[in-house]
Write a protein that holds these residues in place. Structure first.
Motif, PDB file in Angstrom:
ATOM      1  N   ASN A  46     -88.370   0.293 -18.379  1.00 31.58           N
ATOM      2  CA  ASN A  46     -88.140  -1.124 -17.952  1.00 31.58           C
ATOM      3  C   ASN A  46     -86.886  -1.590 -18.421  1.00 31.58           C
ATOM      4  N   LEU A  47     -85.878  -0.865 -18.188  1.00 28.36           N
ATOM      5  CA  LEU A  47     -84.405  -1.055 -18.161  1.00 28.36           C
ATOM      6  C   LEU A  47     -83.939  -1.408 -16.618  1.00 28.36           C
ATOM      7  N   TYR A  48     -83.862  -2.942 -16.346  1.00 24.82           N
ATOM      8  CA  TYR A  48     -84.126  -3.263 -15.119  1.00 24.82           C
ATOM      9  C   TYR A  48     -82.331  -3.161 -14.374  1.00 24.82           C
ATOM     10  N   PHE A  49     -82.424  -3.169 -13.243  1.00 25.33           N
ATOM     11  CA  PHE A  49     -81.241  -3.062 -12.410  1.00 25.33           C
ATOM     12  C   PHE A  49     -80.270  -2.447 -13.106  1.00 25.33           C
ATOM     13  N   PRO A  50     -80.331  -1.209 -13.389  1.00 25.81           N
ATOM     14  CA  PRO A  50     -79.365  -0.178 -13.784  1.00 25.81           C
ATOM     15  C   PRO A  50     -78.220  -0.088 -12.719  1.00 25.81           C
ATOM     16  N   ARG A  51     -77.168   0.274 -13.350  1.00 27.20           N
ATOM     17  CA  ARG A  51     -75.909   0.332 -12.232  1.00 27.20           C
ATOM     18  C   ARG A  51     -74.863   1.188 -12.889  1.00 27.20           C
ATOM     19  N   ILE A  52     -74.299   1.748 -11.981  1.00 29.62           N
ATOM     20  CA  ILE A  52     -73.140   2.644 -12.438  1.00 29.62           C
ATOM     21  C   ILE A  52     -71.748   1.910 -11.805  1.00 29.62           C
ATOM     22  N   LEU A  53     -70.748   1.370 -12.544  1.00 29.10           N
ATOM     23  CA  LEU A  53     -69.577   0.962 -11.919  1.00 29.10           C
ATOM     24  C   LEU A  53     -68.507   2.090 -12.279  1.00 29.10           C
ATOM     25  N   GLY A 126     -81.336  -9.457 -21.954  1.00 29.28           N
ATOM     26  CA  GLY A 126     -80.376  -8.840 -22.624  1.00 29.28           C
ATOM     27  C   GLY A 126     -79.666  -7.827 -21.531  1.00 29.28           C
ATOM     28  N   PHE A 127     -78.368  -7.455 -22.136  1.00 30.72           N
ATOM     29  CA  PHE A 127     -77.711  -6.613 -21.076  1.00 30.72           C
ATOM     30  C   PHE A 127     -77.083  -5.651 -21.860  1.00 30.72           C
ATOM     31  N   ILE A 128     -77.177  -4.233 -21.701  1.00 28.81           N
ATOM     32  CA  ILE A 128     -76.686  -3.237 -22.232  1.00 28.81           C
ATOM     33  C   ILE A 128     -75.492  -2.309 -21.480  1.00 28.81           C
ATOM     34  N   SER A 129     -74.356  -2.165 -22.012  1.00 31.53           N
ATOM     35  CA  SER A 129     -73.510  -1.401 -21.255  1.00 31.53           C
ATOM     36  C   SER A 129     -72.989  -0.219 -21.943  1.00 31.53           C
ATOM     37  N   LEU A 142     -72.118   2.578 -17.387  1.00 36.99           N
ATOM     38  CA  LEU A 142     -73.872   2.700 -17.132  1.00 36.99           C
ATOM     39  C   LEU A 142     -73.972   1.204 -17.790  1.00 36.99           C
ATOM     40  N   SER A 143     -74.680   0.359 -17.069  1.00 37.20           N
ATOM     41  CA  SER A 143     -75.250  -0.724 -17.425  1.00 37.20           C
ATOM     42  C   SER A 143     -76.640  -1.055 -17.088  1.00 37.20           C
ATOM     43  N   ALA A 144     -77.404  -1.937 -17.713  1.00 39.71           N
ATOM     44  CA  ALA A 144     -78.890  -2.374 -17.623  1.00 39.71           C
ATOM     45  C   ALA A 144     -79.356  -3.544 -18.138  1.00 39.71           C
ATOM     46  N   GLN A 145     -80.277  -4.189 -17.702  1.00 38.69           N
ATOM     47  CA  GLN A 145     -80.874  -5.157 -18.200  1.00 38.69           C
ATOM     48  C   GLN A 145     -82.223  -4.944 -18.774  1.00 38.69           C
ATOM     49  N   ARG A 146     -82.609  -5.987 -19.860  1.00 40.23           N
ATOM     50  CA  ARG A 146     -84.147  -5.949 -20.353  1.00 40.23           C
ATOM     51  C   ARG A 146     -84.496  -6.885 -21.026  1.00 40.23           C
TER      52      ARG A 146
END
Length: 546
Positions: A46-53, A126-129, A142-146
């Motif tokens: 459930n770490l939503y919308f993960p993305r790599i920039l 929340g937002f983790i990067s 690498l970032s994701a929301q929760r």
């Protein structure tokens, strides 16, 4: 957070890391590896919308190169790009440090607001990067929301993302070497199979097996032509999804896309649905109706289960394809139409032609570009991703938090799946509903698959019984003798006129009644017993009862 909850969450993280490690160590393409791991983050923990920039030094921006769940339109428009020196992501890129906020919309440094609303979450997002490092230097972020969750510590999610970022590092470094520069865009990162995987996912098609990517390649090759496409495959292989993808990738994508299933509409209504009718053209025609063919003008018409189209309508469809015009029921004025035709069937049309159930000239018209879609048993490597996709979907639908344990994928891959993807979807839904705890294990899947195996055996047994009864039937001929009606079932000299049924031999009624009695009133089985198609049997019954 209780001790049991903490242990449970740590176990989920361990299982996720184990699966991610297997994916990274596999022989899949780099794009596929990264996309698959991002899906694990959103669907398992459930770490939503993960993305790599990744950096583009020409524009001095970090660009989204890989993601799961983000709106593609916003990604392509650059909505999620961030300046090297701005926002949390820019800070992580410049400092090489982890950053997180518990409420992105109230955080001033979160300048670009690149967060998505999490469905069902009424609390703070929340937002983790975390940085992706090689030799201590960032090469990506690498970032994701929760969701806000008091039972779940942010530190556990940060640790998980840092380990995942470490796994990604060597893969991204290889992509950099392939691009000969660190200044690359997402387009430079992709290669042929990666682009097809992305194309699949953007249209809801899950899978990256050779069989499914071969079908996608054929779609790519013909997407901008106007040639008719015939999608072939068993029921449940995703023909409708491929038809939709072909339309959306074509130059007609902004024009209408009209679908109609020829098997789901009664024969008496199908002509009106396809060609339309004028007001008062028949009883019940209270107003003018525009047919599906005319509605598709300028766009794409998808005729599913074309093998079930009646012979008389096959003739009319052939004329439309030849003349590029239609004539609604009750109208004396033809109307020009321009559309791209996609058809699909699970029926062997060449066999149907040989049996006289499908017109040869129409078959040639439709079979310009045949594309075969693989059955699930021919793409077993896609089963884990499909199963995980359906699991995530039904967990959301039924508000459950359930994951698979080890051994489940192996059990699913060993099943033959006669119902293909549709059957797999039903199995996962049933497993979600029948599971009391948080895990679907090998035992639970075996129980659900046992029901499927029993149904398959019963189907085979019924086919065997019906076949034996047909062989033992001596009072009825294996095929009816030629009657006056059979002799009148001939096409006119122009090869286009519909078959004409004029006379019926009254002796047919006795044979038909006997067949119906033997089959308990089942017209489909009676038709097979007599050597007719079900449609021919219904016609004879109608004529004999007049």
């Amino acid at each position: 957070m209780t001790r049991n909850n903490a242990v449970d969450l740590r176990h989920v993280n361990c299982v996720t890391l184990h699966e991610a490690s297997k994916i990274i160590a596999s022989s899949l393409s780099t794009s596929h590896k990264i996309n698959s791991v991002l899906q694990l983050l959103s669907r398992w923990v459930n770490l939503y919308f993960p993305r790599i920039l990744l950096p583009n030094y020409q524009t001095k921006e970090l660009e989204v190169a890989f993601f799961d769940g983000l709106p593609r339109e916003s990604v392509q428009a650059g909505h999620y790009n961030v300046n090297f020196n701005q926002g949390l992501t820019g800070y992580v890129w410049n400092s090489g440090q982890v950053s997180l906020v518990t409420d992105v919309m109230s955080e001033e440094v979160f300048v670009t607001r690149i967060a998505e609303p999490i469905q069902g979450s009424k609390k703070h997002v929340g937002f983790i990067s975390v940085p992706i490092l090689i030799n201590g230097k960032p090469i990506g972020v690498l970032s994701a929301q929760r969701r806000a969750n008091p039972r779940r510590r942010y530190s556990d999610d940060v640790d998980l993302l840092r380990i995942i970022a470490t796994l990604f590092g060597p893969e991204l470094k290889r992509l950099q070497r392939r691009a000969h520069s660190i200044s690359f865009t997402p387009e430079q990162l992709d290669h042929e199979s990666g682009r097809r995987v992305e194309l699949c996912e953007s249209h809801g098609i899950i899978g990256s097996s050779r069989a499914i990517l071969a079908a996608v390649k054929e779609i790519e090759q013909v997407k901008d032509s106007d040639a008719p496409v015939l999608l072939l495959g068993e029921s449940g292989t995703g023909k409708e999804m491929f038809a939709g993808m072909l339309h959306r990738e074509s130059r007609r994508s902004k024009q209408p896309y009209i679908c109609i299933n020829c098997a789901s509409i009664p024969e008496s209504l199908l002509e009106s649905e396809l060609f339309g009718h004028e007001k008062g053209s028949f009883t019940g025609a209270h107003k003018r109706q525009i047919g599906k063919i005319e509605q598709a003008n300028g766009g794409t018409l998808f005729l599913d289960e074309i093998g079930d189209m009646p012979m008389d309508l096959q003739v009319k469809l052939l004329r439309v394809l030849q003349d590029k015009q239609i004539q609604p029921i009750g109208s004396d004025k033809p109307r020009k139409v321009d559309f791209r035709l996609i058809t699909a069937t699970h029926v062997d049309l060449s066999k149907a032609v040989a049996e006289g159930n499908f017109r040869l000239d129409l078959f040639y018209r439709l079979n310009v570009i045949p594309i075969s879609l693989p059955s699930l048993k021919d793409r077993t490597e896609d089963i884990p991703r499909l199963a995980q996709h359906f699991l995530a979907h039904y967990c959301q639908v039924y508000d459950r938090n359930i994951n698979f344990t080890q051994g489940v994928y192996e059990e699913l891959k060993c099943f033959t799946w006669p119902g293909n993807i549709r059957q797999l979807q039903n199995v996962i839904e049933r497993a979600v509903l029948k599971t009391d705890g948080r895990w679907i294990g090998k035992q639970e899947i075996d129980f659900v698959l046992g029901t499927e195996r029993a149904l398959s055996r019963e189907t085979i047994r019924q086919l065997d019984v019906n076949g034996a009864s047909r062989q033992q039937e001596t009072s009825l001929p294996s095929a009816p003798a030629k009657t006056a009606m059979d002799q009148d079932e001939k096409e006119s000299d122009d090869g286009i006129q519909p078959r004409h049924y004029a006379r019926v031999n009254p002796a047919d009624l006795e044979e038909i009644n006997a067949a119906l009695k033997k089959t308990g009133g089942n017209q489909v089985q009676a038709a097979k017993l007599l050597g007719y198609t079900p449609r021919q049997l219904r016609y004879r019954l109608k004529k004999l009862q007049e």
